[in-house]
Write a protein that holds these residues in place. Structure first.
Motif, PDB file in Angstrom:
ATOM      1  N   LEU A 222      99.831  62.350  80.828  1.00 46.42           N
ATOM      2  CA  LEU A 222      98.888  61.648  79.965  1.00 46.42           C
ATOM      3  C   LEU A 222      98.139  60.596  80.765  1.00 46.42           C
ATOM      4  CD1 LEU A 222     101.167  61.054  76.838  1.00 46.42           C
ATOM      5  CD2 LEU A 222      99.332  62.725  77.031  1.00 46.42           C
ATOM      6  N   ALA A 224      95.992  56.937  80.935  1.00 46.46           N
ATOM      7  CA  ALA A 224      96.324  55.632  80.356  1.00 46.46           C
ATOM      8  C   ALA A 224      95.843  55.545  78.914  1.00 46.46           C
ATOM      9  CB  ALA A 224      95.694  54.523  81.198  1.00 46.46           C
ATOM     10  N   GLN A 226      95.346  58.020  76.838  1.00 43.83           N
ATOM     11  CA  GLN A 226      96.139  58.924  76.013  1.00 43.83           C
ATOM     12  C   GLN A 226      97.527  58.360  75.737  1.00 43.83           C
ATOM     13  OE1 GLN A 226      95.972  62.531  78.274  1.00 43.83           O
ATOM     14  NE2 GLN A 226      93.857  62.991  77.691  1.00 43.83           N
ATOM     15  N   ARG A 227      98.103  57.654  76.693  1.00 44.05           N
ATOM     16  CA  ARG A 227      99.411  57.035  76.461  1.00 44.05           C
ATOM     17  C   ARG A 227      99.323  55.982  75.365  1.00 44.05           C
ATOM     18  NH1 ARG A 227      99.708  57.332  82.193  1.00 44.05           N
ATOM     19  NH2 ARG A 227      99.126  55.130  82.376  1.00 44.05           N
ATOM     20  N   PHE A 230      98.960  57.741  72.081  1.00 43.33           N
ATOM     21  CA  PHE A 230     100.226  58.352  71.663  1.00 43.33           C
ATOM     22  C   PHE A 230     101.131  57.320  70.988  1.00 43.33           C
ATOM     23  CE2 PHE A 230     104.604  59.683  72.273  1.00 43.33           C
ATOM     24  CZ  PHE A 230     104.563  61.035  71.959  1.00 43.33           C
ATOM     25  N   VAL A 231     101.312  56.172  71.639  1.00 45.13           N
ATOM     26  CA  VAL A 231     102.193  55.149  71.075  1.00 45.13           C
ATOM     27  C   VAL A 231     101.564  54.544  69.817  1.00 45.13           C
ATOM     28  CG1 VAL A 231     103.488  53.053  71.588  1.00 45.13           C
ATOM     29  CG2 VAL A 231     103.054  54.699  73.394  1.00 45.13           C
ATOM     30  N   THR A 367      91.863  63.758  73.302  1.00 41.09           N
ATOM     31  CA  THR A 367      92.618  64.085  74.507  1.00 41.09           C
ATOM     32  C   THR A 367      92.335  65.480  75.047  1.00 41.09           C
ATOM     33  OG1 THR A 367      94.508  64.981  73.278  1.00 41.09           O
ATOM     34  CG2 THR A 367      94.473  62.604  73.670  1.00 41.09           C
TER      35      THR A 367
END
Length: 442
Positions: A222, A224, A226-227, A230-231, A367
């Motif tokens: 992933l 940065a 996308q991370r 995600f969270v 994404t």
């Protein structure tokens, strides 16, 4: 210290020797490979073959399956945005058009006038009846591990692409990811290979199983942005679909049995859901800030998200108002209590919609990936069907609740033979009533 040095120094020296040997071995392995090297990946409708020859990589995009191709393309990266692409399509005269493209948004890529590497159409690229080989060569970037995205569009008679490299393109019907290892030795078959290879018989047959070169979108690293996205999704899902429904269910089921329901309700609705939602919002904003292609409030998901957070803040303020400010001359259940109940139900319903749109629309668009977490959509559907059943089943306790409010049956904390003072009624979600100096929470 001397003893420590006597232990660490030999160990460090051994590590250095081992590392040097490993690097040297890897380098020699590459240098000792004779002949072409490369890798391949096949999707449902197309295969990508890559052959490294000197400082040039020869790519071959081959159509497989029963759908006539409109165009085929690959991108050198892991996301659709800001990824250099090579797109190819057949023309009516049997020729093939090569177009290098790029995009900063999730829309049709435009021609790239200054690509980082110039792709050259191979002389053998010709098609007949829409089938054939789409081949090109491109300078090697000296990375043996190559991450690719690929896409396939079916032929659309209502959206024919001309031979011009800047022609408009119809939307793709298949997308995917591949991780190619260009250092793999390959064996070139002696016989002529069919222009429509099967999954088990690509043009270049790697010595290892094809599964080693296949990478699903979930396995790709992933970015940065996308991370953070995600969270963000995790925190907002927990806030809107776990804590808020839990607080509503506690209020609906426990209010006639224990005065502690209100404490559990506001802890779930405010103390737990509030921080989760706030953290989720901050992470979502940061995900957009770190993305080079996404802007704030540019689609329905982001706009509804902002509205949902505002509605949650309003609901918290309304609950506090009901709890702390009691109407003096009300002859029945105050209007704000009903409003609090309706807003609470709407809030949870919109939370389900928002999380669903994030899973099915926003995550893929932002994404370029497919499934967020395996089984996430199934869990969403199950919870979306189960929660209303649990909540409305709790309405079976409503007659008992109303009798407690009228003082006909003992309540969980106080017993009275007369109706509660005007305005001291509970909503379907949360409030309390002061009865003779006690905090009555029904």
């Amino acid at each position: 210290m001397a003893l420590m040095a006597s232990v660490l120094l030999p160990a460090l020296a051994l590590f250095s020797v081992s590392a040097s040997a490993t690097v040297a071995g890897s380098t020699n392995a590459l240098r000792q490979t004779d002949g072409p090297t490369g890798d391949f990946h096949c999707g449902r409708n197309m295969c990508v073959n890559a052959t490294l020859s000197g400082n040039v990589v020869n790519y071959s995009l081959t159509h497989i399956g029963g759908v006539d191709p409109g165009w085929l393309g690959i991108g050198f990266g892991t996301s659709m945005t800001y990824t250099p692409m090579v797109v190819m399509w057949p023309n009516s005269d049997g020729s093939v058009t090569l177009s290098q493209r790029i995009t900063s948004t999730y829309s049709m890529p435009h021609t790239d006038s200054r690509p980082p590497r110039t792709a050259v159409l191979s002389s053998g690229s010709r098609v007949a009846g829409g089938t054939g080989e789409f081949a090109f060569s491109i300078p090697w970037d000296h990375n043996t591990k190559t991450d690719l995205i690929y896409a396939f569009a079916a032929k659309n008679i209502n959206h024919l692409t001309t031979s011009a490299p800047d022609s408009a393109m119809q939307p793709h019907m298949e997308t995917g990811y591949a991780h190619l290892d260009l250092s793999k030795p390959i064996v070139v078959a002696d016989e002529v290979v069919s222009p429509k290879p099967s999954l088990s018989a690509p043009k270049s047959s790697p010595t290892k199983s094809s599964s080693a070169s296949t990478l699903t979108s979930a396995a790709l690293p992933l970015s940065a942005s996308q991370r953070f996205a995600f969270v963000h999704a995790i925190f907002c899902t927990v806030g809107f679909l776990v804590f808020l429904p839990a607080g509503a269910l506690v209020a609906r089921w426990a209010r006639t049995f224990t005065p502690a329901w209100y404490t559990a309700h506001w802890i779930a609705q405010f103390a737990a859901a509030g921080p989760a939602i706030l953290i989720g919002v901050v992470l979502g904003v940061e995900a957009v800030n770190k993305s080079r292609s996404v802007v704030h409030l540019n689609d329905a998901h982001k706009k509804w998200g902002a509205a949902l957070v505002a509605l949650y803040a309003l609901q918290c303020a309304l609950g506090a108002f009901i709890h702390w400010i009691k109407p003096k001359n009300s002859t029945g259940r105050p209007l704000q209590n009903y409003l609090h109940a309706v807003v609470g139900i709407v809030l949870v319903g919109l939370g389900f919609y928002q999380v669903g749109s994030g899973l099915t629309t926003e995550w893929p668009q932002m994404t370029g990936r497919e499934e967020f977490i395996p089984g996430a959509e199934i869990a969403w559907y199950i919870w979306a069907m189960l929660l209303p059943i649990l909540y409305f089943a709790g309405l079976s306790l409503l007659p008992k609740q109303l009798k407690q409010e009228r003082g006909v049956v003992p309540g969980p904390q106080v017993t009275t033979e007369k109706p509660l003072p005007s305005g001291e009624y509970s909503s379907l979600l949360a409030e309390s009533a002061d009865v003779e100096g006690e905090d009555y929470q029904d």
